[in-house]
Every structure is written in C-alpha cells, then in structure tokens.
Design an enzyme around this catalytic site. Structure first.
Site, PDB file in Angstrom:
ATOM      1  N   HIS A 110      55.274  34.750  38.713  1.00 56.28           N
ATOM      2  CA  HIS A 110      54.678  35.844  37.907  1.00 56.28           C
ATOM      3  C   HIS A 110      55.736  36.872  37.504  1.00 56.28           C
ATOM      4  O   HIS A 110      55.467  38.074  37.492  1.00 56.28           O
ATOM      5  CB  HIS A 110      53.553  36.546  38.675  1.00 56.28           C
ATOM      6  CG  HIS A 110      52.374  35.674  38.974  1.00 56.28           C
ATOM      7  ND1 HIS A 110      51.225  35.700  38.213  1.00 56.28           N
ATOM      8  CD2 HIS A 110      52.159  34.743  39.929  1.00 56.28           C
ATOM      9  CE1 HIS A 110      50.353  34.832  38.716  1.00 56.28           C
ATOM     10  NE2 HIS A 110      50.898  34.230  39.751  1.00 56.28           N
TER      11      HIS A 110
ATOM     12  N   ASN B  53      43.675  35.523  38.964  1.00 55.92           N
ATOM     13  CA  ASN B  53      44.208  34.840  37.785  1.00 55.92           C
ATOM     14  C   ASN B  53      43.159  34.842  36.679  1.00 55.92           C
ATOM     15  O   ASN B  53      42.021  35.266  36.881  1.00 55.92           O
ATOM     16  CB  ASN B  53      44.563  33.389  38.130  1.00 55.92           C
ATOM     17  CG  ASN B  53      45.945  33.255  38.766  1.00 55.92           C
ATOM     18  OD1 ASN B  53      46.792  34.126  38.614  1.00 55.92           O
ATOM     19  ND2 ASN B  53      46.163  32.166  39.466  1.00 55.92           N
TER      20      ASN B  53
HETATM   21  C1  HEM Z   1      52.478  36.873  42.637  1.00 61.48           C
HETATM   22  C2  HEM Z   1      52.747  33.977  46.503  1.00 61.48           C
HETATM   23  C3  HEM Z   1      48.532  31.931  45.293  1.00 61.48           C
HETATM   24  C4  HEM Z   1      47.938  35.319  41.895  1.00 61.48           C
HETATM   25  C5  HEM Z   1      52.939  36.227  43.760  1.00 61.48           C
HETATM   26  C6  HEM Z   1      54.183  36.502  44.417  1.00 61.48           C
HETATM   27  C7  HEM Z   1      54.254  35.693  45.491  1.00 61.48           C
HETATM   28  C8  HEM Z   1      53.060  34.899  45.525  1.00 61.48           C
HETATM   29  C9  HEM Z   1      55.375  35.617  46.523  1.00 61.48           C
HETATM   30  C10 HEM Z   1      55.198  37.534  43.945  1.00 61.48           C
HETATM   31  C11 HEM Z   1      54.683  38.911  44.313  1.00 61.48           C
HETATM   32  C12 HEM Z   1      55.646  40.031  44.041  1.00 61.48           C
HETATM   33  O1  HEM Z   1      56.862  39.799  43.965  1.00 61.48           O
HETATM   34  O2  HEM Z   1      55.179  41.181  43.926  1.00 61.48           O
HETATM   35  C13 HEM Z   1      51.610  33.189  46.517  1.00 61.48           C
HETATM   36  C14 HEM Z   1      51.292  32.242  47.561  1.00 61.48           C
HETATM   37  C15 HEM Z   1      50.114  31.648  47.210  1.00 61.48           C
HETATM   38  C16 HEM Z   1      49.681  32.259  45.953  1.00 61.48           C
HETATM   39  C17 HEM Z   1      52.138  31.980  48.792  1.00 61.48           C
HETATM   40  C18 HEM Z   1      49.312  30.597  47.913  1.00 61.48           C
HETATM   41  C19 HEM Z   1      49.420  30.339  49.214  1.00 61.48           C
HETATM   42  C20 HEM Z   1      47.978  32.683  44.287  1.00 61.48           C
HETATM   43  C21 HEM Z   1      46.638  32.538  43.788  1.00 61.48           C
HETATM   44  C22 HEM Z   1      46.475  33.506  42.842  1.00 61.48           C
HETATM   45  C23 HEM Z   1      47.715  34.244  42.726  1.00 61.48           C
HETATM   46  C24 HEM Z   1      45.616  31.512  44.295  1.00 61.48           C
HETATM   47  C25 HEM Z   1      45.272  33.832  42.008  1.00 61.48           C
HETATM   48  C26 HEM Z   1      44.032  33.603  42.410  1.00 61.48           C
HETATM   49  C27 HEM Z   1      49.122  36.022  41.810  1.00 61.48           C
HETATM   50  C28 HEM Z   1      49.344  37.103  40.874  1.00 61.48           C
HETATM   51  C29 HEM Z   1      50.648  37.543  41.083  1.00 61.48           C
HETATM   52  C30 HEM Z   1      51.206  36.730  42.145  1.00 61.48           C
HETATM   53  C31 HEM Z   1      48.364  37.658  39.857  1.00 61.48           C
HETATM   54  C32 HEM Z   1      51.379  38.635  40.304  1.00 61.48           C
HETATM   55  C33 HEM Z   1      51.048  40.003  40.858  1.00 61.48           C
HETATM   56  C34 HEM Z   1      51.735  41.053  40.020  1.00 61.48           C
HETATM   57  O3  HEM Z   1      51.339  41.222  38.856  1.00 61.48           O
HETATM   58  O4  HEM Z   1      52.676  41.690  40.529  1.00 61.48           O
HETATM   59  N1  HEM Z   1      52.283  35.234  44.436  1.00 61.48           N
HETATM   60  N2  HEM Z   1      50.634  33.182  45.574  1.00 61.48           N
HETATM   61  N3  HEM Z   1      48.598  33.723  43.617  1.00 61.48           N
HETATM   62  N4  HEM Z   1      50.249  35.832  42.558  1.00 61.48           N
HETATM   63 FE1  HEM Z   1      50.430  34.507  44.051  1.00 61.48          FE
END
Ligand code: HEM
Length: 498
Positions: A65, A138
């Site tokens: 992201h 999402n």
């Molecule tokens: C961002 C891990 C599943 C939605 C991120 C980031 C990580 C991460 C490390 C970066 C965050 C940052 O640097 O601030 C994971 C892991 C998942 C997972 C380990 C599963 C085990 C999901 C799922 C969704 C999701 C299922 C949605 C339902 C998002 C969103 C962001 C993000 C929207 C961006 C947040 C922002 O705008 O700063 N994720 N994620 N992720 N993830 Fe996940």
C-alpha cells in the site's frame, strides 16, 4: 523560566531564513570556501545541515500500500445502535467524529500507477474521545488468503522477481493456482472492479468480521460497509492501461481536486449484523475472510455517513506519516478470532515502529488528540513530548502526584471473551469444495459485457505466463468455480495465440 513549548512547523515563523537550529542564515546561494576558487569549508554548518537533512528526507515506504492519497473529514451517526455497542462515538444520532482516510493501491511502489489492477486500500482513522479507532479495510469485501502465515509469500508474488526485478506472471499464477481460497478475490480483481475509476467511486469494507460489544458485554459480529454516494465507476482494461502512462496519479489528483472545489465525496456506512450465537451454525465460517455473508441472510443496516471535506496541507506530514492499525480499537468495538485479523494486529504497529519509530503515535496525524492520553511509556527516539515530566513511570505506585491507574473494575474496558474449544494446533480451514461456491456464484452473477471483460482481463494477464504447467493449472482453477469460466479463458488464450 518559561515552560518548554514545542513549535509545530505549520508556517514559517518569520521571513528570516534560519538553519534547523534557528540561527539566521546570511547567504543561501553561495557555499563557504577557502578563497574564491578554493575547497569548501567544513565549518559551513548551514551547508552541512541542509545536505545532511536532505540525505535523510525519505523514510521507508510502506511495504504494501505504498502509493496512496488521503483526506480529512467526519463520520456522522444516523442510527441509534446503543443496543449493539458501548463505543462513545456510536451512542447518539447526530454525533460527528473527525476522521482521516487514506486510499491506496497494494502491490506497487510509492511512484507506481493509481490505475493498476489491484485491490484498493480503504483505511479510516476515527479520532474518538476514547482514543483512535482505525478501520483498515479494502475496496473488496473479502481477501485472497485467510492465514497470516501466507501473507508475506503472497505479497512476494505480487512484487518483483528477485533476479529480473520485473513483475512476474508465473509467480503470481503459480501461487494463485496452488492456493484455491484466492479464487473468489481473483474473480473480483479481474473484473473491472480491479481498476476503479477513482478513489471516490469505490466502496470500502472491513472485510474481516469484527465484534460490537454493548454495555452489558453482549456481542454481535459485524462487517462494515462503506457504500460510495458517487456511484461505482470503473475503468475498462484499455482505459486503465492508457492512464498508466498518461496520468499515473489520476486517482490522487481526482480526490484532491474534487475536495479543493467543494465537491466533497461521501460514503453511506452500513453494517451486516449477526448475533454471536448464530455464528457457529451459519453456512459460512465467519472468520474466513475469503467469504462474504450474502445480503439475503444479513442485510445492510445503515448507520451513518462518512464525508471527506478537507485536503491535507502537507502530504508527508499527514498522508505519508499516517499509521493505521487494526489493533487500534476503542471500548465497544473488538476483534474476532479471524486468524488473518489476529496476524494483522501484530504486523501494523510493528511496521510503524520500523517505518516511523517507536514514538509514531506522537506524530500529529496519529495522535489520539481527542482522548486524554496517560501511560507509562517513556523516552525512545524522536520523543518530542514533555515525556510526562516528573510523574511516576510505573504501576502500582503510591506517589503524590499519582500517575494514571488501570481501570480494573470497568466492564466496558475489558477485552470481550471468545468461545474456545479443542487443542492448540496448526489447523487448516475445513473447506472441501467450499472455496469454489462463492466464486462460481459471482461469475454467474456477472452478465454480458461485465463477464466478457472479466474473461478478457484474465486472458490478457495469463498470456504472460511462460510455464505452460502453471497456465494450465490456473485455467483448471477457474473451471472448478464453473466449467464455462475455465473453458472461456482457455478459448480466449487460444484465440490470442492465433
Ligand atoms: C497496509 C500487513 C492483510 C488492508 C499494510 C502494511 C502492512 C500490512 C505491513 C503497511 C502498513 C504501514 O506501513 O503503515 C498485512 C498483513 C496482512 C494484511 C500481515 C495479513 C496477515 C490486509 C487485509 C486488508 C489490508 C486483509 C484489508 C481488509 C491494508 C491497508 C493498508 C495496509 C488498507 C494501508 C493502510 C494505509 O493507508 O496506511 N498491511 N496486511 N491488509 N493493509 Fe494490510
């Protein structure tokens, strides 16, 4: 002696240029040298200060992201849901809660295209009086996988090949075709919903099942839905591809310009609500994030409106430094036993400490500024608070003045317990054939041109696979959802080859 008063650098304090240390600068055009044509002097603090700070301007981009845009706004409650939750901001109709939302693509780097085929992140920070609640979802109601152990591997297949540094269709389809639970989300991704027209024209979902807990501790499982009031609008494949080169920042620009001219985007916020006792008997495992709850079983109940009405003044301070986490919860909203969600509870604050530092919650955009924050955390890098002066930094304690104390007798603040059974173990989901049903239903639900575009989008991606074994396995996967689905992809690939 005056109290220490930190300066938030909102505007330049005067028209006199200074160093970072506040010392006036005489000359910002000419470096200090030994003689007119001699070498540069180490004593030019202004030069070194300026270059050294510039050398450190980049922080690690988000590992996923990385490309995104954000805006401020509010959430207004339009329905009384006191019976479901004790969350303060969800008690009284008309209550407005300030929010900050960030939308993003997932797989690409910070400079990548807004119109890439990808899910879109939909993250909303609610600044409530009991701390911040982050809804980190999402634009799809489901996800590819349902076990956090698989997430890093899955993401590696969406990124670049370790040798060529190119996007790798073989890795993508290899992983997908060996992980059948991905089929449902892949069907959404390769429909035109995989290339939204803009961030304003897409829905948002919690995707996971969360809990609402009322004042008596009664639990309802819920899924959050944010329905765009602008209407769903998507790009077709060629339009998205054209934008990749003509305007890779199209969605960022669209959001900023709409808000700047007063055309404030809004979303109607609804819940699907399931009483806790129904979960065990439902057709679908409600902790499996690859499945939806059909609306005929659990219809949407409208509870509010989200409006974005203010652009950030500074992208880095407000958007790049924003740190959302599914573990930022408030009393009345709690997590479920969804394994993916449980993995995420750890992963986000962990990455924030890496990306922004241990004191990331002191950054203005992340501060729970409407709550009274009191704890025993101290020191750490870039701690620019007054660090709670001389107040005790431990508990239990009996000092005067007292530091903050745990609220052991509060029912509202307790974690909501979950029902458990069985032994510890690494359990797969028991899903023989179940993974194909909702994907097949979705395929059949798409009609005419929508379905044609889905097939064409898939064909134009699978055509890049070099290894015929992987390509064949991918086609077989779609046939499991519906024999016609696989057969149409196969025919499309043959036609393209000719
Ligand atoms: C961002 C891990 C599943 C939605 C991120 C980031 C990580 C991460 C490390 C970066 C965050 C940052 O640097 O601030 C994971 C892991 C998942 C997972 C380990 C599963 C085990 C999901 C799922 C969704 C999701 C299922 C949605 C339902 C998002 C969103 C962001 C993000 C929207 C961006 C947040 C922002 O705008 O700063 N994720 N994620 N992720 N993830 Fe996940």
């Amino acid at each position: 002696m005056t109290n220490f008063a930190p300066t938030f650098l909102n505007t330049p304090n005067s028209n006199i240029l200074t160093t970072g240390n506040g010392n006036p600068v005489d000359d910002n055009q000419n470096t200090l040298t030994a003689g007119e044509f001699g070498p540069v002097l180490l004593q030019d603090f202004h030069l070194i200060d300026k270059l050294a700070h510039f050398d450190r301007e980049r922080i690690p981009e988000r590992v996923v992201h990385a490309k995104g845009a954000g805006a401020h706004g509010y959430f207004e409650l339009t329905k009384d849901i006191k019976d479901l939750t004790s969350a303060h901001f969800l008690q009284t109709v008309g209550t407005k809660t300030p929010i900050f939302a960030r939308f993003s693509t997932v797989g690409g780097e910070k400079g990548s295209s807004d119109s890439a085929r990808d899910p879109r992140g939909f993250a909303v920070k609610f600044y409530t009086e009991e701390g911040n609640w982050d809804m980190v979802g999402n634009n799809t109601p489901i996800f590819f996988i349902r076990d956090p152990l698989k997430f890093p591997d899955f993401i590696h297949t969406q990124k670049r090949n370790p040798q060529t540094n190119l996007k790798d269709a073989d890795a993508f389809w290899d992983f997908i075709s060996l992980s059948h639970e991905t089929l449902h989300q892949v069907t959404i991704l390769f429909s035109n919903r995989g290339t939204p027209y803009s961030f304003r024209h897409m829905d948002g979902f919690s995707s996971h099942t969360l809990k609402l807990v009322n004042a008596e501790g009664r639990v309802h499982f819920v899924k959050w839905h944010f329905k765009t009031d602008q209407g769903i609008k998507n790009h077709r494949r060629e339009e998205a591809a054209a934008l990749d080169s003509s305007n890779p920042d199209s969605s960022t620009q669209d959001l900023f310009e709409a808000i700047a001219k007063g055309d404030h985007p809004s979303w109607t916020v609804s819940l699907q609500i399931m009483p806790e006792e129904q979960a065990a008997h439902y057709d679908w495992n409600i902790f499996d994030v690859t499945k939806v709850w059909p609306h005929k079983d659990y219809p949407l109940v409208k509870i509010g409106k989200m409006v974005l009405n203010r652009n950030p003044n500074n992208y880095f301070a407000e958007v790049e430094q924003a740190a959302f986490s599914p573990s930022h919860m408030v009393p009345g909203i709690d997590v479920s036993n969804d394994k993916m969600l449980q993995g995420r509870l750890f992963s986000y604050p962990d990455t924030h400490r890496h990306r922004l530092g241990a004191n990331y919650l002191q950054l203005p955009i992340n501060q729970p500024y409407r709550a009274k924050v009191s704890h025993h955390q101290r020191d750490g890098p870039a701690n620019y608070s007054q660090n709670y002066n001389g107040y005790p930094n431990y508990e239990p304690q009996s000092q005067d003045p007292k530091g903050p104390e745990q609220q052991i007798n509060s029912v509202r603040f307790k974690y909501s317990p979950s029902n458990l059974a069985g032994k510890t173990g690494r359990y797969p989901y028991n899903t023989k054939d179940v993974d194909y049903i909702q994907a097949g239903n979705l395929y059949r639900l798409m009609k005419g041109p929508e379905q044609d575009d889905l097939i064409e989008n898939l064909v134009h991606h699978i055509k890049n696979v070099q290894n015929p074994v992987i390509a064949k396995r991918a086609i077989d996967l779609f046939s499991k959802a519906d024999p016609e689905y696989g057969q149409r992809i196969e025919s499309g690939l043959k036609a393209l080859k000719k």
